[in-house]
Design a protein around this motif. Structure first.
Motif, PDB file in Angstrom:
ATOM      1  N   ARG A  44     -21.458 -26.074  20.975  1.00  0.00           N
ATOM      2  CA  ARG A  44     -21.426 -24.623  20.823  1.00  0.00           C
ATOM      3  C   ARG A  44     -22.833 -24.128  20.510  1.00  0.00           C
ATOM      4  NH1 ARG A  44     -17.034 -23.580  16.382  1.00  0.00           N
ATOM      5  NH2 ARG A  44     -17.879 -25.536  15.586  1.00  0.00           N
ATOM      6  N   LEU A  45     -23.224 -23.086  21.204  1.00  0.00           N
ATOM      7  CA  LEU A  45     -24.578 -22.573  21.083  1.00  0.00           C
ATOM      8  C   LEU A  45     -24.729 -21.731  19.827  1.00  0.00           C
ATOM      9  CD1 LEU A  45     -27.377 -22.286  22.460  1.00  0.00           C
ATOM     10  CD2 LEU A  45     -26.458 -20.247  23.594  1.00  0.00           C
ATOM     11  N   ILE A  46     -25.728 -22.062  19.027  1.00  0.00           N
ATOM     12  CA  ILE A  46     -25.977 -21.319  17.793  1.00  0.00           C
ATOM     13  C   ILE A  46     -26.993 -20.205  18.057  1.00  0.00           C
ATOM     14  CG2 ILE A  46     -26.695 -21.472  15.381  1.00  0.00           C
ATOM     15  CD1 ILE A  46     -26.055 -24.478  15.519  1.00  0.00           C
ATOM     16  N   TYR A  47     -28.158 -20.597  18.526  1.00  0.00           N
ATOM     17  CA  TYR A  47     -29.234 -19.683  18.875  1.00  0.00           C
ATOM     18  C   TYR A  47     -30.018 -20.275  20.026  1.00  0.00           C
ATOM     19  CZ  TYR A  47     -29.385 -16.309  14.955  1.00  0.00           C
ATOM     20  OH  TYR A  47     -29.131 -15.291  14.072  1.00  0.00           O
ATOM     21  N   LYS A  57     -28.953 -14.612  19.739  1.00  0.00           N
ATOM     22  CA  LYS A  57     -27.783 -15.243  19.138  1.00  0.00           C
ATOM     23  C   LYS A  57     -26.942 -15.909  20.211  1.00  0.00           C
ATOM     24  CE  LYS A  57     -27.408 -12.057  15.248  1.00  0.00           C
ATOM     25  NZ  LYS A  57     -26.561 -11.033  14.568  1.00  0.00           N
ATOM     26  N   GLY A  58     -26.389 -17.035  19.835  1.00  0.00           N
ATOM     27  CA  GLY A  58     -25.428 -17.707  20.685  1.00  0.00           C
ATOM     28  C   GLY A  58     -24.016 -17.333  20.285  1.00  0.00           C
ATOM     29  N   ASP A  59     -23.124 -18.291  20.396  1.00  0.00           N
ATOM     30  CA  ASP A  59     -21.720 -18.011  20.105  1.00  0.00           C
ATOM     31  C   ASP A  59     -21.375 -18.072  18.622  1.00  0.00           C
ATOM     32  OD1 ASP A  59     -20.990 -19.910  23.059  1.00  0.00           O
ATOM     33  OD2 ASP A  59     -21.144 -17.735  22.836  1.00  0.00           O
ATOM     34  N   ILE A  60     -22.128 -18.853  17.872  1.00  0.00           N
ATOM     35  CA  ILE A  60     -21.772 -19.059  16.451  1.00  0.00           C
ATOM     36  C   ILE A  60     -23.006 -18.945  15.563  1.00  0.00           C
ATOM     37  CG2 ILE A  60     -19.673 -20.408  16.841  1.00  0.00           C
ATOM     38  CD1 ILE A  60     -21.465 -22.925  16.341  1.00  0.00           C
ATOM     39  N   TYR A  64     -26.663 -19.120  10.061  1.00  0.00           N
ATOM     40  CA  TYR A  64     -27.869 -19.782  10.567  1.00  0.00           C
ATOM     41  C   TYR A  64     -28.943 -18.753  10.888  1.00  0.00           C
ATOM     42  CZ  TYR A  64     -24.479 -23.513  11.573  1.00  0.00           C
ATOM     43  OH  TYR A  64     -23.493 -24.463  11.493  1.00  0.00           O
ATOM     44  N   SER A  65     -30.179 -19.182  10.867  1.00  0.00           N
ATOM     45  CA  SER A  65     -31.278 -18.401  11.405  1.00  0.00           C
ATOM     46  C   SER A  65     -32.230 -19.378  12.101  1.00  0.00           C
ATOM     47  CB  SER A  65     -32.015 -17.614  10.311  1.00  0.00           C
ATOM     48  OG  SER A  65     -32.587 -18.501   9.365  1.00  0.00           O
ATOM     49  N   VAL A  66     -33.160 -18.841  12.860  1.00  0.00           N
ATOM     50  CA  VAL A  66     -34.099 -19.693  13.602  1.00  0.00           C
ATOM     51  C   VAL A  66     -35.498 -19.124  13.503  1.00  0.00           C
ATOM     52  CG1 VAL A  66     -32.429 -20.656  15.251  1.00  0.00           C
ATOM     53  CG2 VAL A  66     -33.571 -18.482  15.751  1.00  0.00           C
ATOM     54  N   SER A  67     -36.436 -19.978  13.846  1.00  0.00           N
ATOM     55  CA  SER A  67     -37.836 -19.573  13.855  1.00  0.00           C
ATOM     56  C   SER A  67     -38.552 -20.275  14.991  1.00  0.00           C
ATOM     57  CB  SER A  67     -38.497 -19.937  12.524  1.00  0.00           C
ATOM     58  OG  SER A  67     -39.894 -19.706  12.558  1.00  0.00           O
TER      59      SER A  67
ATOM     60  N   ASN B 100     -31.325 -16.666  31.508  1.00  0.00           N
ATOM     61  CA  ASN B 100     -31.660 -17.249  30.219  1.00  0.00           C
ATOM     62  C   ASN B 100     -31.338 -18.730  30.126  1.00  0.00           C
ATOM     63  OD1 ASN B 100     -28.923 -17.347  30.048  1.00  0.00           O
ATOM     64  ND2 ASN B 100     -28.740 -15.667  28.607  1.00  0.00           N
ATOM     65  N   ASN B 101     -30.842 -19.304  31.220  1.00  0.00           N
ATOM     66  CA  ASN B 101     -30.487 -20.724  31.218  1.00  0.00           C
ATOM     67  C   ASN B 101     -29.415 -21.070  30.197  1.00  0.00           C
ATOM     68  OD1 ASN B 101     -31.426 -22.773  33.037  1.00  0.00           O
ATOM     69  ND2 ASN B 101     -33.464 -22.050  32.563  1.00  0.00           N
ATOM     70  N   ASP B 102     -28.634 -20.069  29.819  1.00  0.00           N
ATOM     71  CA  ASP B 102     -27.521 -20.315  28.915  1.00  0.00           C
ATOM     72  C   ASP B 102     -26.488 -21.174  29.621  1.00  0.00           C
ATOM     73  OD1 ASP B 102     -25.081 -18.139  27.294  1.00  0.00           O
ATOM     74  OD2 ASP B 102     -25.704 -20.195  26.890  1.00  0.00           O
ATOM     75  N   MET B 103     -26.096 -22.240  28.996  1.00  0.00           N
ATOM     76  CA  MET B 103     -25.194 -23.197  29.608  1.00  0.00           C
ATOM     77  C   MET B 103     -23.939 -23.322  28.760  1.00  0.00           C
ATOM     78  SD  MET B 103     -26.309 -26.997  30.869  1.00  0.00           S
ATOM     79  CE  MET B 103     -27.710 -26.349  31.767  1.00  0.00           C
ATOM     80  N   ARG B 104     -22.801 -23.456  29.418  1.00  0.00           N
ATOM     81  CA  ARG B 104     -21.539 -23.640  28.710  1.00  0.00           C
ATOM     82  C   ARG B 104     -21.031 -25.052  28.944  1.00  0.00           C
ATOM     83  NH1 ARG B 104     -22.825 -20.326  25.959  1.00  0.00           N
ATOM     84  NH2 ARG B 104     -22.026 -18.219  25.643  1.00  0.00           N
ATOM     85  N   PHE B 105     -20.662 -25.719  27.847  1.00  0.00           N
ATOM     86  CA  PHE B 105     -20.231 -27.105  27.900  1.00  0.00           C
ATOM     87  C   PHE B 105     -18.731 -27.216  27.702  1.00  0.00           C
ATOM     88  CE2 PHE B 105     -24.181 -29.525  27.927  1.00  0.00           C
ATOM     89  CZ  PHE B 105     -25.105 -28.552  27.593  1.00  0.00           C
ATOM     90  N   GLY B 106     -18.156 -28.228  28.332  1.00  0.00           N
ATOM     91  CA  GLY B 106     -16.779 -28.572  28.051  1.00  0.00           C
ATOM     92  C   GLY B 106     -16.672 -29.308  26.725  1.00  0.00           C
ATOM     93  N   ALA B 107     -15.442 -29.614  26.342  1.00  0.00           N
ATOM     94  CA  ALA B 107     -15.206 -30.262  25.056  1.00  0.00           C
ATOM     95  C   ALA B 107     -15.535 -31.747  25.069  1.00  0.00           C
ATOM     96  CB  ALA B 107     -13.761 -30.055  24.629  1.00  0.00           C
ATOM     97  N   GLY B 108     -15.722 -32.289  26.259  1.00  0.00           N
ATOM     98  CA  GLY B 108     -16.071 -33.696  26.369  1.00  0.00           C
ATOM     99  C   GLY B 108     -14.871 -34.579  26.679  1.00  0.00           C
ATOM    100  N   THR B 109     -15.145 -35.663  27.404  1.00  0.00           N
ATOM    101  CA  THR B 109     -14.128 -36.671  27.714  1.00  0.00           C
ATOM    102  C   THR B 109     -14.681 -38.030  27.326  1.00  0.00           C
ATOM    103  OG1 THR B 109     -13.250 -35.417  29.589  1.00  0.00           O
ATOM    104  CG2 THR B 109     -12.795 -37.795  29.545  1.00  0.00           C
ATOM    105  N   ARG B 110     -13.924 -38.740  26.518  1.00  0.00           N
ATOM    106  CA  ARG B 110     -14.367 -40.074  26.107  1.00  0.00           C
ATOM    107  C   ARG B 110     -13.872 -41.096  27.119  1.00  0.00           C
ATOM    108  NH1 ARG B 110     -17.026 -41.815  22.157  1.00  0.00           N
ATOM    109  NH2 ARG B 110     -16.762 -39.885  20.962  1.00  0.00           N
TER     110      ARG B 110
END
Lengths: 113, 115
Positions: A44-47, A57-60, A64-67, B100-110
């Motif tokens: 899950r993306l934070i920042y 900001k990301g999803d959560i 948190y903060s960033v620099s 922005n190169n924002d990427m979404r990930f799945g929950a993963g598979t072991r």
């Protein structure tokens, strides 16, 4: 090879402490990211940051903060650590535009007691 | 919005058998799709990606993935599994409309490959 390094592999902190996680990349990438990884939830993306002193900001982002003062370095700050922030934290970087993969650091496993 | 689903938490195969790790995505337009692998206590390593063109993409360590637009899937495959392939696998999607190169990930598979 791209190298993304994180300051600690394992970290144990107490509730209420201020925590700094550092990430450095050596490929002159514009974009840098902080994720947390929890079982069953994936990443899950934070920042993220697309330039020096820029952040989004990301999803959560709560708690948190960033620099980003230098292009190669992206810091994640937990202002007052809580037990629900116990997790694996992953830093990544990539070129700003285009279909490029993200390069990840080895991760920091943070435990807050 | 963009999202990716990995319907299986766990996949078990015998060494030498073919393996498939499933991934479906949801994104408007044509996606960029990625597979990553994570070994214990390590960060994610890039395996392969689909951008455009040939639906069958070949990547590292003998892995390949097939993009299927009609089924919105991007399953990871390998003809003959090795015990060393045992790891956590993540599918990811990015919408090229956003820069922005924002990427979404799945929950993963072991994946567990047994000798």
């Amino acid at each position: 090879d791209v190298k993304v390094t994180q300051s600690s592999r394992y970290l144990v902190k107490r509730t209420g402490e201020k925590v700094f996680l550092e990430c450095v990349q050596d490929m002159d990438h514009e974009n840098m990211f902080w994720y947390r990884q929890d079982p069953g939830l994936g990443l899950r993306l934070i920042y993220f940051s697309y330039d020096v002193k820029m952040k989004e900001k990301g999803d959560i982002p709560e708690g948190y903060s960033v620099s980003r003062e230098k292009k190669e370095r992206f810091s994640l700050i937990l202002e007052s650590a809580s037990t629900n922030q116990t997790s694996m934290y992953l830093c990544a970087s990539t070129i700003q535009e285009g279909p490029y993969e993200q390069y990840f650091g080895p991760g920091t496993r943070l435990t807050v007691t | 919005a963009q999202s990716v689903a990995q319907p299986e938490d766990q996949v078990n195969v015998a060494e030498g058998n073919p393996l498939t790790v499933k991934c479906t995505y949801s994104v408007s337009g044509n996606p960029y799709l990625f597979w990553y692998v994570q070994y214990p206590n390590r960060g994610l390593q890039f395996l392969l990606k689909y951008i455009t063109g040939d639906n069958l993409v070949k990547g590292s360590y003998g892995f390949e993935a097939e993009f299927n637009k009609s089924q919105t899937s991007f399953h990871l495959k390998k003809p003959s599994a090795l015990v060393s392939d045992s790891a956590l696998y993540f599918c990811a999607v990015r919408n090229p409309r956003y820069n922005n190169n924002d990427m979404r990930f799945g929950a993963g598979t072991r994946l567990t490959v047994k000798p």
